[in-house]
Design an enzyme around this catalytic site. Structure first.
Site, short mmCIF file in Angstrom:
data_model
loop_
_atom_site.label_atom_id
_atom_site.label_comp_id
_atom_site.label_asym_id
_atom_site.label_seq_id
_atom_site.Cartn_x
_atom_site.Cartn_y
_atom_site.Cartn_z
N ARG A 158 0.83 -1.20 0.00
CA ARG A 158 0.00 0.00 0.00
C ARG A 158 0.87 1.26 0.00
O ARG A 158 0.56 2.23 -0.69
CB ARG A 158 -0.93 -0.02 1.22
CG ARG A 158 -2.06 -0.99 1.02
CD ARG A 158 -2.94 -1.14 2.24
NE ARG A 158 -4.03 -2.05 1.90
CZ ARG A 158 -5.03 -2.37 2.71
NH1 ARG A 158 -5.08 -1.88 3.95
NH2 ARG A 158 -5.98 -3.19 2.30
N TYR A 213 -6.33 -0.64 -6.72
CA TYR A 213 -5.65 -1.88 -6.30
C TYR A 213 -4.89 -1.75 -4.98
O TYR A 213 -4.68 -0.66 -4.49
CB TYR A 213 -4.84 -2.50 -7.44
CG TYR A 213 -3.62 -1.85 -8.04
CD1 TYR A 213 -2.96 -0.78 -7.47
CD2 TYR A 213 -3.11 -2.38 -9.23
CE1 TYR A 213 -1.82 -0.26 -8.07
CE2 TYR A 213 -1.98 -1.85 -9.83
CZ TYR A 213 -1.33 -0.79 -9.23
OH TYR A 213 -0.20 -0.28 -9.81
N GLU A 214 -4.57 -2.87 -4.40
CA GLU A 214 -4.04 -2.94 -3.02
C GLU A 214 -4.99 -2.27 -2.01
O GLU A 214 -4.54 -1.67 -1.03
CB GLU A 214 -2.66 -2.30 -2.92
CG GLU A 214 -1.59 -2.97 -3.74
CD GLU A 214 -1.39 -4.43 -3.45
OE1 GLU A 214 -1.83 -4.89 -2.39
OE2 GLU A 214 -0.81 -5.13 -4.30
N GLY A 215 -6.28 -2.43 -2.23
CA GLY A 215 -7.26 -1.84 -1.32
C GLY A 215 -7.74 -0.50 -1.85
O GLY A 215 -6.97 0.45 -1.93
N GLN A 269 -8.94 1.80 2.44
CA GLN A 269 -7.97 2.59 3.22
C GLN A 269 -8.68 3.42 4.28
O GLN A 269 -8.21 3.55 5.41
CB GLN A 269 -7.16 3.53 2.31
CG GLN A 269 -6.50 2.90 1.10
CD GLN A 269 -5.58 1.76 1.46
OE1 GLN A 269 -4.84 1.83 2.44
NE2 GLN A 269 -5.65 0.69 0.69
#
Lengths: 600, 600
Positions: free
Chosen positions: A302, A443-445, A450
């Site tokens: 992240r 992407y990646e959350g 977040q």
């Protein structure tokens, strides 16, 4: 146009804001002071400007191909990856015992930003490999570490993260891939994974997949997920490559952007290798703790995606500035010239460029301060200092990820706008950044993920203590600013207003997180944007003071002059956004959720 | 997914906000009351949903081709354009004497919005043709009108606007194309035009280009530009087609979006036709008044581009809602279900969808109120009423263009975000709207150009009188809201705060437009966004009152319930943006222009 790595601003942040000389006092980082940072960043700039950047536009146009499971990388990528390996860039921040250089993240993150700005698609392979290394370092057995990490650190093999399945995106509780234990202690993996970045390619001889799957008797939900190493080619005891494992690339996606990074659909267990049905996998750590390990890796990932936001913004900014200097159109509104001038002279073009620049510099300062906190947290001998740094770092991660990526969409869009009609023509290049950036808040959350993290684990769990401690540090900064000249005094006032808004929102979040979660989560993304705007603005306030002092001392005059102008713009225009966010959060929760679902 | 024309909301705006029944009292519009509007919009919906919308995605994928000057339209476009002609849609708002239906813009704009939402690329051909008709109606001789307009109104021929040249974009003073008068009264045109939408295609037998060029002895700058009709094929006296004129399509652009609309480079005078060197052109109106005529046409075109912003936003919204209803992921944050739910239940997804919806409905209301002002201005028998309406309409044009298009980038970006990772995959379709929308804040005058117009011609020229008159009407609306229940009272307060910010900014603009133009133009886009947010919010306040009354009367209960929820959201979240914009304008001018140009 050619790319210039933003070395001067990176070094300013590393030295003056992140405090590299304090990092260099931590045992193990003795050689990692400012001079090292400077030497490494300049070398990195040469590599990224000369080798990586020239493949950015060509990679977008000719973005490799899939044929019957085989993926050819975009022309030149294989050679560039070999050069990256040769230069030791993959292992810059990795432990020396596995062949890395053991440099602090405060330096490594700046190098990575350069590679990402030079070529976002290309950089992802190295980023994902770094994430896989991190997961193995965290939880892998000594045998797994010894067998896989050195070749990943050296750049000989690459790594991937296999989380997503068609039904399991943000919600990993829904992962269905199966792992069945064999008599020899290995597992047989089957299932389908999607959105696997560099899941298949021909740049290196092997690919090390890290895969989330469930054992047959695992509990439901997130507590029944385990993590496995599944190499594309099995690795013999002597380190040589063995049989082709049963993992197959069924297709690659046609995407809006980052086209040169192959996004694979991977099928495990279809008997398409040389090992029979079921890919052979090796458990990482313990069964059912996979998500926990993955989250450690995901925090690193992240952070990295946040830096991608800064990087693509920097590239778009440079592109836009070059065009604005070159394009002559219309006379100045103030009548200062009778002829048409370069559009960079027009106030609205300046407003756009300054917005881009202020966001980038605020984000970069926040990210590098975050990197220093990471280095302190992981290496400082005083446990209390380390713990405090860890808490601060964890608070920053969703801010760095969310703010830099959301803003990258705005910044790259402004980059197109500066180009006018030419910005819409693909050949101009500005549109590529606009397309590339759009994945970053996803992407990646996603940003909402977040924001949930910020609201839950990072704010309400400790009753707002961390948030308020940060506000206390910001208040100190205001005090320093208020004791100086007019520009700093104005900034102090703006920062104070922003901090007070933040504290109101923190109280709202803590008071309502349990009783009225819908209202809190309706404002969670606004809360994330407010908080990160403030924290980045705090860094810009610090930068303003340093720049004034340096300017007074006659050091780096053009740079410091520009830094002061950018900080002032940040105060007037970016911090100014906070008032509206606060109002929407405090008084807008009900109207978000009032609409009946069927009425949309 | 299938497209549904937003007929119900359009009719609500047309009836309750734009006041179609008052338009129907204007001589010539007697038959254009609410029932006509309803019948026409429903018929339009059938056509656009059934014929036009299905070609949207396929057009993006297979967007026609250029071969040696010949452009083949995207598959199906030719047939769809014939159907549009057959249905009389091209002539909906055109004068009956040329074969049109003479309907008011208040109805026509709603139909056009449907076509744009169904297929933005397709709609442009019809829009540009409408612009060319408008220019000929404004300034063409009777002969030109008779020869060209009927076939354009019927959809037999299409039209284009040829303004831009490589060196002349926003700044038309730099136009260099030449027009040399011949003995027979015609002109020979030469030069290169770029960014010509539907500048070449095979959908109709002829294309009527309207071209800006200079005569040899014309004064420099904008006062030396003339307007010409240059048909692709000459038209014989009997109306039959004659020789191929000397205008040639040198290439079409590879663009970020609206790919199915061919954007042509047109070369005039290269002796590639059947008439010798120099395209034969016919002067429209008088020499050197071309820009004046073009501006009349451009106002119509700017309005239309604003509607494109609304349209692509509506399409993106529908796409996102459909996905959010379908995609199951994660449990509700309020613990109201133990299972994963459709993501439309999650507060942040609702926030995104509500933001999209509130912007769309506010923009649509403003645009249709603007259309009614246009109808009144052009047709009302009382000159004073007409003049007042014209002033109001002209104030609205930059708002409709700027606000709807800037927001369309935000809305289509949110549309991608709602889809998560799937949004980045082209096949999902959400990315197309994101790509398509990006041209809208650029063409027909960038947002900065709209903002200059708003600051100069529309605000400071009359000392803020028009702006303040509108603020007075908004204050009246606040009074009505304040006299009602809690929701309206809250809205009144929010509208008041927004209006007071607006008045502060208007005073700032008027006070500084001459003395400190850089500071004013540094904030001009923010001023445009603030003003349009307020004016659209005023319409949403009116809508809120109507919806409450209708709901109390039991009419259209689900629709009115949703309208109330959307208006409340507009107040809490969209009007809330105004405070930040105000601060940036009033106190941020200096820091926009402080940076030395060489320091960027």
């Amino acid at each position: 146009m050619s790319f210039r790595a933003p070395v001067q601003d990176q070094l300013f942040c590393i030295k003056e804001l992140a405090g590299i000389d304090q990092i260099a006092q931590i045992p193990g980082f003795e050689d990692a002071g400012f001079e090292t940072a400077q030497a490494v960043l300049e070398e990195s700039a040469k590599f990224n400007e000369g080798v990586v950047a020239p493949l950015n536009w060509s990679g977008d146009q000719d973005h490799g191909s899939w044929d019957n499971g085989v993926v050819k990388a975009s022309p030149g990528f294989k050679e560039a990856y070999a050069a990256l390996a040769e230069g030791g860039w993959q292992g810059l921040g990795q432990p020396t015992e596995y062949g890395g250089q053991g440099l602090p993240k405060t330096i490594g993150a700046a190098c990575v930003e350069q590679t990402m700005a030079a070529n976002l698609s290309f950089s992802l392979c190295s980023i994902l490999t770094g994430g896989a290394i991190e997961a193995l370092l965290t939880a892998g057995s000594d045998e797994l570490k010894t067998r896989y990490i050195p070749n990943m650190v050296s750049g000989k093999w690459t790594g991937t993260m296999n989380l997503t399945e068609p039904q399991a995106g943000s919600d990993l509780a829904l992962v269905r891939s199966k792992a069945v234990k064999q008599e020899d202690g290995t597992y047989r993996i089957s299932g389908q994974k999607i959105f696997i970045t560099y899941g298949e390619h021909d740049m290196t001889e092997n690919i090390v997949h890290l895969v989330l799957a469930r054992t047959p008797d695992a509990p439901e939900g997130v507590k029944g997920i385990s993590l496995f190493v599944v190499p594309k080619f099995l690795v013999n005891a002597d380190g040589s490559l063995g049989k082709r494992n049963d993992v197959y690339c069924a297709s690659i996606e046609e995407k809006l952007g980052i086209k040169a990074s192959p996004t694979a659909v991977l099928v495990y267990g279809d008997d398409k290798g040389e090992v029979g049905a079921g890919a052979i996998g090796y458990l990482v750590g313990e069964e059912n703790r996979g998500l926990e390990y993955m989250f450690i890796m995901m925090n690193a990932a992240r952070y990295d995606v946040g830096v991608q936001g800064i990087a693509v913004s920097e590239r778009a900014y440079q592109h836009a500035v070059a065009y604005a200097r070159d394009r002559v159109q219309s006379r100045p509104v103030d009548g200062s010239a009778k002829e048409s001038v370069a559009i960079i002279h027009h106030p609205d073009v300046k407003r756009m460029l300054m917005t881009m620049r202020a966001l980038i510099e605020g984000e970069r300062a926040m990210a590098l301060v975050g990197a220093a906190a990471y280095d302190t947290a992981h290496n400082h001998p005083d446990a209390a200092v380390a713990k405090q740094a860890q808490t601060f770092y964890e608070f920053l991660v969703p801010l760095i990820k969310g703010f830099s990526t959301e803003n990258s969409v705005e910044v790259t869009s402004l980059g197109v706008q500066v180009h006018g009609g030419m910005g819409f023509i693909e050949e101009t290049g500005a549109a590529q950044y606009y397309r590339d950036s759009r994945i970053l808040p996803i992407y990646e959350g996603t940003t909402a993920i977040q924001a949930n993290d910020l609201v839950g684990r990072k704010t309400s769990r400790d009753g707002g203590a961390t948030a308020k401690a940060i506000a206390g540090q910001i208040a100190d900064c205001e005090g320093q600013l208020a004791a100086r000249g007019a520009a700093c005094q104005k900034y102090a006032k703006q920062l104070k207003a922003a901090r007070e808004s933040f504290l109101q929102v923190v109280d709202f979040v803590c008071a309502n997180a349990k009783g009225n979660p819908n209202a809190v989560f309706a404002g969670s993304v606004n809360y994330l944007m407010l908080t990160s705007n403030l924290v980045a603005g705090w860094q810009m306030g610090r930068a303003l003071m340093v720049a004034e002092d340096k300017l007074a001392a006659g050091e780096e005059v053009p740079f410091m002059t520009a830094k002061i102008a950018t900080a002032r713009f940040y105060g007037d225009h970016i911090l100014a956004r906070i008032a509206s966010l606060r109002d929407a959060i405090l008084d807008g929760g009900d109207s978000v959720t009032a609409m009946p679902v069927e009425a949309f």
